[in-house]
Motif scaffolding. Structure first.
Motif, short mmCIF file in Angstrom:
data_model
loop_
_atom_site.label_atom_id
_atom_site.label_comp_id
_atom_site.label_asym_id
_atom_site.label_seq_id
_atom_site.Cartn_x
_atom_site.Cartn_y
_atom_site.Cartn_z
N ASP A 69 13.43 6.25 4.81
CA ASP A 69 14.35 5.26 5.38
C ASP A 69 13.62 4.33 6.34
OD1 ASP A 69 16.40 6.42 3.96
OD2 ASP A 69 17.21 7.55 5.66
N ALA A 70 12.70 4.87 7.12
CA ALA A 70 11.97 4.05 8.09
C ALA A 70 11.07 3.03 7.39
CB ALA A 70 11.14 4.94 9.01
N VAL A 71 10.39 3.47 6.34
CA VAL A 71 9.51 2.54 5.61
C VAL A 71 10.35 1.44 4.96
CG1 VAL A 71 7.91 2.31 3.67
CG2 VAL A 71 7.71 4.26 5.25
N ALA A 72 11.50 1.80 4.39
CA ALA A 72 12.38 0.78 3.79
C ALA A 72 12.83 -0.23 4.83
CB ALA A 72 13.59 1.47 3.15
N GLY A 102 0.83 -1.20 0.00
CA GLY A 102 0.00 0.00 0.00
C GLY A 102 0.87 1.25 0.00
N VAL A 103 0.25 2.38 -0.25
CA VAL A 103 0.96 3.65 -0.33
C VAL A 103 0.93 4.34 1.03
CG1 VAL A 103 0.99 5.95 -1.37
CG2 VAL A 103 0.40 3.96 -2.77
N ILE A 104 2.09 4.74 1.49
CA ILE A 104 2.19 5.60 2.66
C ILE A 104 2.46 7.01 2.13
CG2 ILE A 104 3.50 6.16 4.76
CD1 ILE A 104 4.00 3.17 5.11
N PHE A 159 5.58 -1.79 1.06
CA PHE A 159 4.97 -0.46 1.12
C PHE A 159 5.75 0.51 0.25
CE2 PHE A 159 3.99 -2.21 5.44
CZ PHE A 159 2.63 -2.37 5.24
N THR A 160 5.03 1.37 -0.42
CA THR A 160 5.67 2.43 -1.21
C THR A 160 5.41 3.78 -0.54
OG1 THR A 160 3.72 2.66 -2.62
CG2 THR A 160 5.47 1.15 -3.36
#
Length: 310
Positions: A176-179, A153-155, A189-190
């Motif tokens: 960086d946190a999402v990666a 999903g998109v953040i 997540f993108t």
């Protein structure tokens, strides 16, 4: 502790530097005013200093900030506190550093630029590390999605001031946190950053309503860069009748709408700077420096660190 309580311990001696004048120049009128204004006033009242705040900008503007700092310098303050140094005001900061006995920049924004451009900078910095605040917010959103069983999903990251270096550093921390969560949880997540125009709420709400409709079920949540995006997101959700907890949202910076949204379940949490402490620390720092670099320090044991007596 309040600035007054801290100051009683710091200034409770006969070596107090009296009759100093402090001016705090605020980059933008906003919800941080009361805490920052109160802290400076508390400390100055306790120290026997005079104090005034200058806040004329409805939104950050380098030319307006330059004028406010220039006008403040004309009043010949002993201490000048500014809230957000940017590339566009480095020249006036150089002038202030040369003419004001103690200059404090009340934010960590662009500290490396200031030290590069003003090698003899006399003051200090207080404020957040934007990569950490951004990472904290996005990490919370991504982990909440994983907790809900989502792996994609998109953040969304709405940016009210594209190109702004400090806000950009917050966004970098978010990416960086999402990666990191993707790697740990096997998620995909993108992150999508966009110009949300949220300094103008009337312009931003339609953008967010369109965003909700366009992404539909592929929308994961929102990592908000500040109180402007958060306020626009919440109003758009209200107009679309989107219920609380539908999309995880976390934001940096407090505001009345965000505070209420936490209580109502729309926002997971707020990463907030302590505005009172942000303003109390600079004036306490300035008091300490003026004391130990003044004649009052002549009879006090100290060490010489390149011209600054400690």
């Amino acid at each position: 502790k309040t600035a007054y309580e801290i100051g009683v311990r710091l200034v409770g001696s006969e070596m107090c530097i009296r009759d100093s004048h402090v001016i705090q120049v605020i980059h933008e009128v906003g919800p941080w005013h009361l805490g920052m204004d109160t802290a400076c006033k508390d400390f100055c009242d306790m120290a026997g200093w005079t104090y005034q705040q200058v806040a004329t900008q409805s939104s950050y503007n380098a030319a307006g900030m330059t004028k406010d700092i220039s006008d403040s310098m004309a009043a010949k303050p002993d201490v000048l506190v500014t809230t957000m140094p940017g590339d566009g005001i480095i020249d006036i900061l150089k002038e202030a550093n040369a003419s004001v006995p103690y200059l404090v920049i009340n934010h960590a924004f662009n500290d490396t630029l200031v030290l590069k451009e003003i090698p003899d900078y006399k003051g200090g910095f207080t404020g957040e590390i934007p990569e950490i605040s951004g990472a904290t917010v996005a990490d919370g959103v991504a982990r909440e999605l994983v907790k809900q069983g989502r792996k994609s999903g998109v953040i969304a990251i709405g940016n009210p001031v594209p190109g702004h270096e400090f806000v950009g550093r917050r966004a970098n921390g978010m990416r960086d946190a999402v990666a990191k969560v993707n790697a740990e949880a096997g998620a995909e997540f993108t992150v999508e950053e966009f110009d949300d125009k949220s300094i103008d709420l009337a312009a931003a709400v339609p953008i967010y309503k369109s965003y909700f409709r366009r992404h539909g079920d592929n929308l994961g949540g929102f990592a908000s860069l500040g109180n402007y995006p958060a306020t626009a997101i919440l109003q758009a959700m209200g107009e679309l009748d989107i219920p609380a907890n539908k999309f995880p949202i976390a934001t940096i910076d407090t505001a009345p709408a965000s505070n209420q949204a936490v209580l109502d379940g729309y926002i997971l949490f707020i990463y907030d700077n302590q505005y009172y402490a942000q303003a109390a620390i600079p004036v306490a720092q300035a008091w300490h420096c003026l004391l130990y670099t003044s004649d009052a320090a002549d009879d006090t044991p100290c060490v010489d660190l390149g011209g600054r007596r400690i």
